[in-house]
Design an enzyme around this catalytic site. Sequence first.
Site, PDB file in Angstrom:
ATOM      1  CB  SER A 128     -17.923  -1.717  45.208  1.00 55.52           C
ATOM      2  OG  SER A 128     -18.184  -2.698  46.176  1.00 55.52           O
ATOM      3  CG  ASP A 170     -15.867  -8.794  42.116  1.00 51.66           C
ATOM      4  OD1 ASP A 170     -16.383  -9.106  43.219  1.00 51.66           O
ATOM      5  OD2 ASP A 170     -15.644  -7.613  41.785  1.00 51.66           O
ATOM      6  CG  HIS A 176     -14.788  -6.214  45.163  1.00 46.86           C
ATOM      7  ND1 HIS A 176     -15.791  -6.136  44.216  1.00 46.86           N
ATOM      8  CD2 HIS A 176     -15.044  -5.222  46.062  1.00 46.86           C
ATOM      9  CE1 HIS A 176     -16.621  -5.158  44.526  1.00 46.86           C
ATOM     10  NE2 HIS A 176     -16.188  -4.584  45.634  1.00 46.86           N
TER      11      HIS A 176
END
Length: 336
Positions: A175, A268, A299
Amino acid sequence: MAKNSRRKRHRILAWIAAGAMASVVALVIVAVVIMLRGAESPPSAVPPGVLPPGPTPAHPHKPRPAFQDASCPDVQMISVPGTWESSPQQNPLNPVQFPKALLLKVTGPIAQQFAPARVQTYTVAYTAQFHNPLTTDNQMSYNDSRAEGTRAMVAAMTDMNNRCPLTSYVLIGFSQGAVIAGDVASDIGNGRGPVDEDLVLGVTLIADGRRQQGVGNQVPPSPRGEGAEITLHEVPVLSGLGLTMTGPRPGGFGALDGRTNEICAQGDLICAAPAQAFSPANLPTTLNTLAGGAGQPVHAMYATPEFWNSDGEPATEWTLNWAHQLIENAPHPKHR
């Protein structure tokens, strides 16, 4: 006499014209050289002002000794956690503060599978936060958080490389941490990073906000779309909110392109955003999605095979097996 004087004047004017022409040619040559150098050395993937400027746009490989200190690991695995999975107080060598952090499912087993002399697992400690400017959440802004994480990662690699110049590296990020690790990998691959590119065994980025089609190895199943930072690059209002969307990485991953893996799940929006995925007109929804909120269960599920898997392996297991193989086959530097 007047004729001689005219000839002399014409000769002087001819020399002046020739000198002026030579100056123009020299300026053109300099401009071409500057343009060619600019093409060879794309600007840094790291946002301006995050790192101090280097002495040159790209540095040659540093000379290396035949041996390194006995305290040096053969490999350093650097893990950059995602938002809300790290803090400056966390111990990089024993990251127990966030026990549910995704990448612990990779670094934990690696630390158990190999001796400390073979690999050191290092988790970047930084304020991994994301401030929603439409709320009073008292979080650090994305820009500042990302800058802090980048500086911490570069400092860790620089320190290790100064002490242990023969140590190799495996880089992983998730991320926000994937953006940071990817930016540093881009700089390394383009000759501007804290270590030489041949010391980097491989890079894996899970849910990279700057993911781009055709850049790096897209590990299947690989969805269409690109990272949110590319999709939202042309929305200037976000920069004023501390959310600069930096677009594609200049130069991609350079020499590390073939050694960099991108893992992204269908749905995502952080790493696989269709062109119209975000609505600048509906800023609250866009900000919430960027923070990993609305409509983003995908996610948070990379440790399960539900939304992404390769032959049944979730992203964390795939990354673990990939890293294990790299470390197992890594060079064994001589020690003194």
